[in-house]
Design an enzyme around this catalytic site. Structure first.
Site, short mmCIF file in Angstrom:
data_model
loop_
_atom_site.label_atom_id
_atom_site.label_comp_id
_atom_site.label_asym_id
_atom_site.label_seq_id
_atom_site.Cartn_x
_atom_site.Cartn_y
_atom_site.Cartn_z
N ASP A 1 -9.18 -3.62 -5.94
CA ASP A 1 -8.59 -3.32 -4.69
C ASP A 1 -9.77 -1.44 -5.46
O ASP A 1 -9.02 -1.35 -6.35
CB ASP A 1 -7.10 -2.84 -5.15
CG ASP A 1 -6.44 -2.19 -4.56
OD1 ASP A 1 -7.59 -1.55 -3.15
OD2 ASP A 1 -5.36 -2.29 -3.45
N SER B 1 0.81 -1.46 -0.11
CA SER B 1 -0.09 -0.15 -0.50
C SER B 1 1.46 1.43 0.36
O SER B 1 2.20 1.41 -0.87
CB SER B 1 -0.90 -0.31 1.13
OG SER B 1 -2.08 0.91 1.21
N HIS C 1 -7.83 -5.10 -1.96
CA HIS C 1 -6.79 -4.36 -1.26
C HIS C 1 -6.65 -5.66 -0.43
O HIS C 1 -4.88 -5.53 -0.02
CB HIS C 1 -7.22 -2.78 -0.66
CG HIS C 1 -6.22 -2.00 -0.23
ND1 HIS C 1 -5.36 -1.62 -1.26
CD2 HIS C 1 -5.03 -1.52 1.15
CE1 HIS C 1 -4.34 -0.60 -1.01
NE2 HIS C 1 -4.05 -0.61 0.87
#
Length: 685
Positions: free
Chosen positions: A624, A539, A659
């Site tokens: 995501d 991330s 995600h």
């Protein structure tokens, strides 16, 4: 491993973008497909996945062995420590090869009449991805609400179950954030609805059981898209809260939980730069505030004074080197979570001004306040682990401080904590700042002579602190001679609020410098071999990885880049993408020229160049909603075009996940096994 097979080469379609008289050409802008259905995009992702399979095929046995090794350490039949909430005790357990937990309740701690609430395995049947966001039960204990996400986009649907009849209600709430709060009438609920385009929660709706969602009432809409929104309830269940949080500003609205048809009121004026957390017990408000207190202070107010900060009573003053991270209120005491020199501690206070500390002995560790639903409890539940101590659950007596170990994670196989050692170091960065580092290794394979392989992890954004905690999966690397290091770089709050501010906006380069300087120091001090250094991050930590391979590619043999935020400038200029406008206080607003130039200097996609790069494994999820799949897709295509080496560049997309990666306790280990096999195989080449 070298890039001998034919890698997928993406077509180039120039796309021009001009801002502040500066033009960038993005040849891979075409890879963006908001619907995730474009044939050319899906086909290219599938080619990349096939390329991963081809290159990793010689190491499939290693990958499988790692997966079985990690899976073999997990207790198949396991349960949580029961927790009392009202008249029931709640517990969850997993059985055999089940991917998900089942949830139960009983009328006593011995669970003599344990009753099934939800079997997540049954709910997940037929779905490649399944996640329950929240489970919450009505105040009268009769109705269960739970939210489910079936594609990883974090768009949740709520369903309701009558626990007395064991039947589902007809109520279904779609397109929610996955969080819900009950009013005290047991029939009215409040939930947050998402913006269909940005996927940000921006509206609060009121729903009455037995009515269609189309009849629900909008009770609040946030116009400023820089704010995240979530719901809560006060400790004494008297108020329902709408919590609003931008990166640098907080706000809260309240509603009497006994009058759900009333209107929410703002508790105190919204003040830019004022961050605070609030709770209420026995008619008094307790506020953690950064007003005149960078590292926060604790104050108290009542119904009459809550709107006027000048009348608040200070309970704990601001301290320059101690960060207050949280509070938990009980009828007899309150527990404050503090951090000093990076170490967490808990300070237990009574309401007469007396206090004492709860502390732990490991060199570096994680500790956090657990789920404590009852303010009348005489103990506080604490979760604890270190790099060598498996996850542990303690109940700590609020009066005496006596800690009772209720459970410690069992690690199957030949694990023995005495075989491992952890250290905490401070490394001097290039500007003289001391950066904390947590290390763990196996004693009989570690030699401080620069011969060990070393994996360094980092994050360094949003003030999120990655504390050193136990990972049974990391044992697979430690047992093969790896040293594992966590670099607590600027951008976290490891050393207080200033540590965060020194790693954001115009100071973002400090985050990357710190990580690189820690790597060089660990090599110099003999913790790792200069040709056996690996790095990993996901991330915003994936942004970190993208920056370090641009700025110091020679340091790393292999890098894991997961769900990475790589195209920072383009994303932050596009307000239609989730998490853009409410990220301005973190990265800066590139619609302003100064911020544009700052981001341009480090944005990983914009700074790819013709040079040699390390071996790189990139992973993402097609669905995501936080970092869109096309960011790593574009980055990999451009990197393939520019890099001058024949090192491996692999890009794997989970076509079902978002995600958070794969769902389930075993399936997610496949991704870890892939990265570990990728790293280990590089050492044998």
């Amino acid at each position: 491993m070298t890039d001998k097979l034919s890698a997928p080469i993406a077509k180039k379609i120039p796309h021009s973008m001009t801002h502040h008289d500066h033009t960038r050409i993005d040849n891979y802008y075409w890879m963006r497909d908001d619907e995730r259905q474009a044939e050319q995009v899906i086909a290219h992702l599938e080619k990349e996945n096939h390329y991963v399979e081809q290159n990793m095929a010689p190491h499939k046995a290693l990958q499988n062995a790692l997966f079985e090794e990690m899976k073999g350490r997990i207790v198949k039949d396991d349960s949580s420590v029961p927790v009392k909430d009202g008249k029931y005790w709640y517990v969850s357990d997993v059985q055999g090869d089940d991917e998900y937990a089942s949830h139960y309740r009983a009328s006593d701690e011995q669970l003599s009449d344990k009753t099934l609430l939800l079997n997540i395995n049954e709910l997940a049947k037929g779905y490649e991805y399944y996640d329950v966001g929240e489970m919450t039960i009505s105040p009268n204990d009769t109705t269960l609400a739970y939210s489910e996400d079936i594609d990883g986009r974090r768009i949740y649907t709520f369903r309701f179950k009558d626990l007395n009849k064991n039947t589902y209600l007809g109520d279904v709430l779609e397109n929610t954030e996955g969080q819900l709060v009950w009013a005290n009438d047991n029939k009215t609920v409040f939930y947050v609805k998402k913006d269909a385009q940005t996927l940000l929660g921006y509206q609060v709706y009121r729903h009455v059981l037995g009515t269609p969602q189309s009849d629900d009432s909008l009770v609040y809409e946030e116009q400023d898209r820089q704010f995240y929104m979530e719901l809560g309830k006060s400790r004494d269940d008297s108020e329902i809260y709408i919590h609003l949080a931008a990166t640098e500003t907080s706000d809260v609205l309240a509603l009497d939980a006994n009058t759900p048809m009333g209107e929410f009121r703002r508790l105190l004026p919204r003040l830019e730069g004022h961050e605070f957390g609030i709770d209420r017990l026995a008619g008094e408000y307790f506020i953690l505030s950064n007003n005149h207190a960078k590292n926060f202070r604790l104050l108290k107010a009542n119904e009459q004074t809550i709107g006027d900060m000048s009348q608040w009573q200070e309970l704990i003053a601001h301290r320059e080197h101690i960060l207050i991270e949280g509070m938990e209120l009980f009828d007899s005491h309150f527990v404050i979570t503090e951090r000093e020199l990076g170490q967490i501690r808990f300070v237990v206070h009574n309401y007469q001004g007396e206090s004492y500390q709860l502390s732990f002995d490991d060199a570096c560790y994680y500790a956090g306040v657990g789920y404590n639903p009852e303010s009348s409890a005489s103990t506080v539940r604490i979760h604890y682990s270190s790099l060598t101590t498996p996850s542990s659950v303690y109940d700590c007596d609020l009066t005496t401080g006596r800690k009772i170990l209720r459970k410690q994670q069992q690690v199957l196989g030949d694990f023995d904590a005495k075989n491992y050692a952890s250290e905490r170091l401070f490394v001097t960065a290039r500007d003289g700042v001391q950066v904390p580092v947590s290390l763990v290794y196996r004693k009989d394979t570690f030699h401080k002579d620069g011969t060990n392989p070393l994996l360094q992890y980092g994050y360094g954004s949003y003030g999120i602190t990655i504390d050193p905690s136990f990972s049974s999966t990391t044992l697979s690397l430690l047992d093969r001679g790896f040293v594992y290091a966590i670099a607590h770089i600027r951008g976290s709050e490891m050393l207080g609020r200033n540590w965060y501010e020194q790693g954001k906006k115009t100071n973002k380069q400090n985050t990357f410098n710190d990580f690189i300087d820690v790597t060089r120091a660990l090599i110099g001090q003999g913790y790792g071999h200069q040709d056996k250094i690996f790095a990993s991050g996901g991330s915003a930590g994936g942004l970190l990885m993208g920056a370090i391979v641009n700025q110091a590619p020679e340091l790393y043999l292999g890098v894991g880049v997961h769900v990475p935020f790589l195209d920072v400038l383009t994303t932050m200029l596009d307000e239609s993408i989730p998490l853009t406008t409410n990220e301005y206080d973190e990265w800066g607003n590139p619609n302003e020229e100064a911020a544009y130039q700052t981001i341009l200097q480090y944005s990983p996609y914009d700074n790819l160049t013709a040079q040699a790069y390390p071996n790189i494994l990139v992973t993402t999820g097609l669905h995501d909603s936080q970092v869109q799949y096309w960011e790593p897709m574009k980055w990999v295509a451009k990197l393939r075009e520019l890099k001058t080496d024949d090192n491996l560049l692999l890009f794997k997309t989970d076509m079902e996940a978002g995600h958070g990666g794969a769902s389930g306790r075993f399936k997610s280990l496949q991704d870890k096994a892939l990265e570990m096999a990728f790293f280990i195989a590089l050492l044998s080449d």
